[in-house]
Design a protein around this motif. Structure first.
Motif, PDB file in Angstrom:
ATOM      1  N   SER A 163       0.817  -1.210   0.000  1.00 40.26           N
ATOM      2  CA  SER A 163       0.000   0.000   0.000  1.00 40.26           C
ATOM      3  C   SER A 163       0.854   1.264   0.000  1.00 40.26           C
ATOM      4  CB  SER A 163      -0.930   0.014   1.217  1.00 40.26           C
ATOM      5  OG  SER A 163      -1.871  -1.031   1.144  1.00 40.26           O
ATOM      6  N   CYS A 164       1.901   1.272   0.817  1.00 40.92           N
ATOM      7  CA  CYS A 164       2.766   2.449   0.888  1.00 40.92           C
ATOM      8  C   CYS A 164       3.399   2.745  -0.462  1.00 40.92           C
ATOM      9  CB  CYS A 164       3.838   2.243   1.955  1.00 40.92           C
ATOM     10  SG  CYS A 164       3.238   2.360   3.653  1.00 40.92           S
ATOM     11  N   GLU A 165       3.866   1.705  -1.122  1.00 40.23           N
ATOM     12  CA  GLU A 165       4.489   1.878  -2.435  1.00 40.23           C
ATOM     13  C   GLU A 165       3.475   2.381  -3.458  1.00 40.23           C
ATOM     14  OE1 GLU A 165       6.838  -0.841  -5.782  1.00 40.23           O
ATOM     15  OE2 GLU A 165       6.650  -1.554  -3.706  1.00 40.23           O
ATOM     16  N   ARG A 166       2.274   1.809  -3.417  1.00 37.76           N
ATOM     17  CA  ARG A 166       1.218   2.200  -4.359  1.00 37.76           C
ATOM     18  C   ARG A 166       0.723   3.618  -4.068  1.00 37.76           C
ATOM     19  NH1 ARG A 166      -3.076  -2.298  -4.580  1.00 37.76           N
ATOM     20  NH2 ARG A 166      -1.462  -3.266  -5.883  1.00 37.76           N
ATOM     21  N   ASN A 167       0.539   3.928  -2.799  1.00 40.89           N
ATOM     22  CA  ASN A 167       0.054   5.263  -2.431  1.00 40.89           C
ATOM     23  C   ASN A 167       1.067   6.349  -2.773  1.00 40.89           C
ATOM     24  OD1 ASN A 167      -2.171   3.952  -1.445  1.00 40.89           O
ATOM     25  ND2 ASN A 167      -1.653   4.217   0.714  1.00 40.89           N
ATOM     26  N   ASN A 168       2.347   6.027  -2.663  1.00 36.41           N
ATOM     27  CA  ASN A 168       3.389   7.012  -2.928  1.00 36.41           C
ATOM     28  C   ASN A 168       3.365   7.477  -4.385  1.00 36.41           C
ATOM     29  OD1 ASN A 168       5.745   8.487  -1.876  1.00 36.41           O
ATOM     30  ND2 ASN A 168       6.912   7.247  -3.338  1.00 36.41           N
ATOM     31  N   VAL A 171       1.592  10.867  -4.958  1.00 37.88           N
ATOM     32  CA  VAL A 171       2.144  12.128  -4.439  1.00 37.88           C
ATOM     33  C   VAL A 171       2.453  13.066  -5.609  1.00 37.88           C
ATOM     34  CG1 VAL A 171       4.047  13.213  -3.197  1.00 37.88           C
ATOM     35  CG2 VAL A 171       3.064  11.060  -2.367  1.00 37.88           C
ATOM     36  N   GLY A 172       1.947  14.300  -5.501  1.00 35.84           N
ATOM     37  CA  GLY A 172       2.134  15.289  -6.546  1.00 35.84           C
ATOM     38  C   GLY A 172       1.009  15.330  -7.565  1.00 35.84           C
ATOM     39  N   LYS A 173       0.126  14.339  -7.529  1.00 37.19           N
ATOM     40  CA  LYS A 173      -0.971  14.289  -8.488  1.00 37.19           C
ATOM     41  C   LYS A 173      -2.231  14.921  -7.909  1.00 37.19           C
ATOM     42  CE  LYS A 173       0.697  10.184 -10.914  1.00 37.19           C
ATOM     43  NZ  LYS A 173       0.395   8.805 -11.381  1.00 37.19           N
ATOM     44  N   VAL A 174      -3.101  15.393  -8.804  1.00 39.78           N
ATOM     45  CA  VAL A 174      -4.384  15.969  -8.406  1.00 39.78           C
ATOM     46  C   VAL A 174      -5.452  14.898  -8.560  1.00 39.78           C
ATOM     47  CG1 VAL A 174      -6.120  17.728  -8.889  1.00 39.78           C
ATOM     48  CG2 VAL A 174      -3.693  18.289  -9.086  1.00 39.78           C
ATOM     49  N   ILE A 181       0.134  15.683  -1.306  1.00 42.53           N
ATOM     50  CA  ILE A 181       1.483  16.136  -0.990  1.00 42.53           C
ATOM     51  C   ILE A 181       2.244  15.138  -0.105  1.00 42.53           C
ATOM     52  CG2 ILE A 181       0.885  18.566  -1.234  1.00 42.53           C
ATOM     53  CD1 ILE A 181       0.767  18.787   1.800  1.00 42.53           C
ATOM     54  N   ARG A 182       1.511  14.179   0.472  1.00 45.21           N
ATOM     55  CA  ARG A 182       2.180  13.167   1.296  1.00 45.21           C
ATOM     56  C   ARG A 182       1.291  11.942   1.394  1.00 45.21           C
ATOM     57  NH1 ARG A 182       4.867  14.237   7.316  1.00 45.21           N
ATOM     58  NH2 ARG A 182       6.120  12.328   7.381  1.00 45.21           N
ATOM     59  N   SER A 183       1.904  10.767   1.468  1.00 45.07           N
ATOM     60  CA  SER A 183       1.125   9.535   1.545  1.00 45.07           C
ATOM     61  C   SER A 183       1.607   8.660   2.694  1.00 45.07           C
ATOM     62  CB  SER A 183       1.227   8.745   0.232  1.00 45.07           C
ATOM     63  OG  SER A 183       2.532   8.208   0.059  1.00 45.07           O
ATOM     64  N   PHE A 184       0.664   7.869   3.222  1.00 46.87           N
ATOM     65  CA  PHE A 184       0.947   6.891   4.271  1.00 46.87           C
ATOM     66  C   PHE A 184       0.301   5.580   3.840  1.00 46.87           C
ATOM     67  CE2 PHE A 184       0.619  11.153   5.976  1.00 46.87           C
ATOM     68  CZ  PHE A 184       1.803  11.304   6.669  1.00 46.87           C
ATOM     69  N   HIS A 212      -2.460   4.186   4.973  1.00 47.46           N
ATOM     70  CA  HIS A 212      -3.925   4.195   4.955  1.00 47.46           C
ATOM     71  C   HIS A 212      -4.532   5.584   4.767  1.00 47.46           C
ATOM     72  CE1 HIS A 212      -3.976  -0.011   6.097  1.00 47.46           C
ATOM     73  NE2 HIS A 212      -3.144   0.255   7.092  1.00 47.46           N
ATOM     74  N   GLU A 213      -3.700   6.587   4.522  1.00 45.31           N
ATOM     75  CA  GLU A 213      -4.258   7.916   4.310  1.00 45.31           C
ATOM     76  C   GLU A 213      -3.275   8.802   3.553  1.00 45.31           C
ATOM     77  OE1 GLU A 213      -3.788  10.738   8.006  1.00 45.31           O
ATOM     78  OE2 GLU A 213      -4.692   8.831   8.673  1.00 45.31           O
ATOM     79  N   PHE A 214      -3.821   9.942   3.132  1.00 44.05           N
ATOM     80  CA  PHE A 214      -3.030  10.917   2.386  1.00 44.05           C
ATOM     81  C   PHE A 214      -3.196  12.286   3.031  1.00 44.05           C
ATOM     82  CE2 PHE A 214      -4.501   7.707  -0.601  1.00 44.05           C
ATOM     83  CZ  PHE A 214      -3.354   7.374  -1.317  1.00 44.05           C
ATOM     84  N   LEU A 215      -2.256  13.164   2.730  1.00 43.23           N
ATOM     85  CA  LEU A 215      -2.376  14.567   3.071  1.00 43.23           C
ATOM     86  C   LEU A 215      -2.397  15.340   1.764  1.00 43.23           C
ATOM     87  CD1 LEU A 215      -2.410  16.768   5.278  1.00 43.23           C
ATOM     88  CD2 LEU A 215       0.092  16.820   5.126  1.00 43.23           C
ATOM     89  N   GLY A 216      -3.377  16.239   1.623  1.00 45.18           N
ATOM     90  CA  GLY A 216      -3.500  16.980   0.380  1.00 45.18           C
ATOM     91  C   GLY A 216      -3.916  18.418   0.605  1.00 45.18           C
ATOM     92  N   VAL A 217      -3.841  19.208  -0.463  1.00 44.17           N
ATOM     93  CA  VAL A 217      -4.291  20.597  -0.415  1.00 44.17           C
ATOM     94  C   VAL A 217      -5.314  20.796  -1.521  1.00 44.17           C
ATOM     95  CG1 VAL A 217      -2.194  21.522   0.598  1.00 44.17           C
ATOM     96  CG2 VAL A 217      -2.350  21.299  -1.876  1.00 44.17           C
ATOM     97  N   ALA A 218      -6.345  21.577  -1.218  1.00 41.81           N
ATOM     98  CA  ALA A 218      -7.401  21.824  -2.198  1.00 41.81           C
ATOM     99  C   ALA A 218      -6.853  22.610  -3.379  1.00 41.81           C
ATOM    100  CB  ALA A 218      -8.561  22.572  -1.545  1.00 41.81           C
ATOM    101  N   GLU A 219      -7.276  22.198  -4.566  1.00 41.67           N
ATOM    102  CA  GLU A 219      -6.917  22.902  -5.790  1.00 41.67           C
ATOM    103  C   GLU A 219      -8.071  23.816  -6.196  1.00 41.67           C
ATOM    104  OE1 GLU A 219      -4.043  22.284  -8.346  1.00 41.67           O
ATOM    105  OE2 GLU A 219      -3.243  22.135  -6.301  1.00 41.67           O
ATOM    106  N   GLU A 220      -7.756  25.002  -6.648  1.00 44.71           N
ATOM    107  CA  GLU A 220      -8.796  25.938  -7.087  1.00 44.71           C
ATOM    108  C   GLU A 220      -9.469  25.438  -8.369  1.00 44.71           C
ATOM    109  OE1 GLU A 220      -9.861  28.407  -5.429  1.00 44.71           O
ATOM    110  OE2 GLU A 220      -8.350  28.352  -3.841  1.00 44.71           O
TER     111      GLU A 220
END
Length: 337
Positions: free
Chosen positions: A266-271, A274-277, A324-327, A329-337
């Motif tokens: 999962s970590c490898e797949r989730n990574n 990262v960087g994608k919308v 912007i970051r992956s784990f 079982h979860e991700f960290l992201g920022v909203a895109e306009e």
């Protein structure tokens, strides 16, 4: 009360409160509890229960004895409930039952017909199918999921094990060769299908060689989501009195090993995200101000991955977020306009 007249539960409780006594109510036959199943719902998703009971009688499970035989809720009732959900703002309908694939067998219908009728409901929402017994997942069902625009390419198929001997002791009705054919069929029709499954470790008779087969199967990476449960010995089930009960410490270790193997995948797949919308459905505000909790289409509510998104977003809306970051079982992201 039992499970034959659930609709009388509220009335029985009121009588107990007023009369301060016990009440026993045993109807002679099953009383439908769904005629007025039209409650409104507030939230991004809603669980739509399409049936109750179970006819599979897995050797470890007590549910068929508690809930009774399989009973489908009529299509028209479910469509009406789904319409209420959608009008209330629900953006995802999650279909659940002990086994969703045999829906309608007792009332002259089937799961494919139900999916088509739910798909025809007007509105901006998606449909997710959970708890699909492996024996009921065939080519026709997979092609229907792919064909219907509102149904997500996602299947929750609880396999419970991979070794054929253990599957036989579990009374699952299939073997490892069937599982191999099933997975091959699904991905040949829908290469982008997201699969979830669950496994039980420590089942009576599971020796190292049986667990190793399961472990090797998991490491092939077919499943985006995977749950592992340690066998729980239930009285009045065939498995309770089976020989070769596995010591709890051994079962616990196997659970940890299987989870670690899948977490690594999962970590490898989730990574890779990262960087994608990505598109996310906002489920709830986060505890931290300025953040919300959302999910991608590939993730079911409450059991799969989440995305913690920084941004002012409303619950129930689809939004775009940059990961912007992956784990595991979860991700960290920022909203895109």
């Amino acid at each position: 009360l039992g499970n034959a007249d659930i609709g009388s539960a509220a009335k029985a409780l009121r009588e107990i409160i007023v009369n301060s006594g016990k009440k026993v109510h045993i109807p002679e036959s099953f009383v439908p509890w769904y005629p007025n199943l039209t409650v409104e719902h507030k939230g991004s998703y809603a669980f739509l229960k399409i049936a109750d009971g179970c006819d599979n009688f897995c050797s470890y499970c007590v549910l068929p004895y508690i809930k009774g035989r399989y009973r489908s809720i009529p299509e028209d009732v479910l469509v009406k409930q789904a319409e209420f959900f959608v009008k209330s703002g629900t953006r995802e309908l999650v279909l659940i039952a002990q086994d969703t694939t045999v829906y309608g067998k007792d009332i002259g219908g089937d799961i494919i017909s139900l999916l088509r009728k739910l798909n025809d409901i007007e509105g901006d929402f998606i449909i997710r199918l959970m708890y699909a017994h492996p024996r009921g997942v065939d080519e026709k069902l997979v092609r229907t999921i792919v064909e219907l625009p509102k149904v997500v390419n996602y299947l929750d198929i609880p396999l419970q094990h991979y070794d054929s001997q253990i599957l036989s002791r579990m009374n699952r009705g299939y073997d490892s060769e069937y599982i191999d054919r099933l997975v091959e069929m699904i991905f040949s029709i829908a290469p982008d299908m997201t699969l979830r499954t669950t496994f039980i470790v420590g089942f009576p008779g599971e020796f190292d060689e049986h667990f190793e087969k399961l472990y090797d199967f998991v490491t092939k990476g077919y499943f985006t989501h995977l749950g592992v449960f340690q066998y729980s010995r239930e009285e009045n089930t065939p498995a309770y009195s089976m020989d070769a009960q596995v010591p709890p410490d051994v079962a616990s270790l196997r659970k940890e090993q299987l989870e670690m193997a899948h977490d690594s995948i999962s970590c490898e797949r989730n990574n890779e995200l990262v960087g994608k919308v990505v598109d996310v459905l906002v489920d709830s505000p986060a505890l931290r101000d300025g953040f919300v909790i959302g999910r991608m289409r590939q993730d079911a509510p409450q059991v799969d991955r989440i995305v913690r998104i920084k941004g002012e977003l409303k619950v129930g809306e689809w939004a775009k977020a940059r990961i912007i970051r992956s784990f595991s079982h979860e991700f960290l992201g920022v909203a895109e306009e």
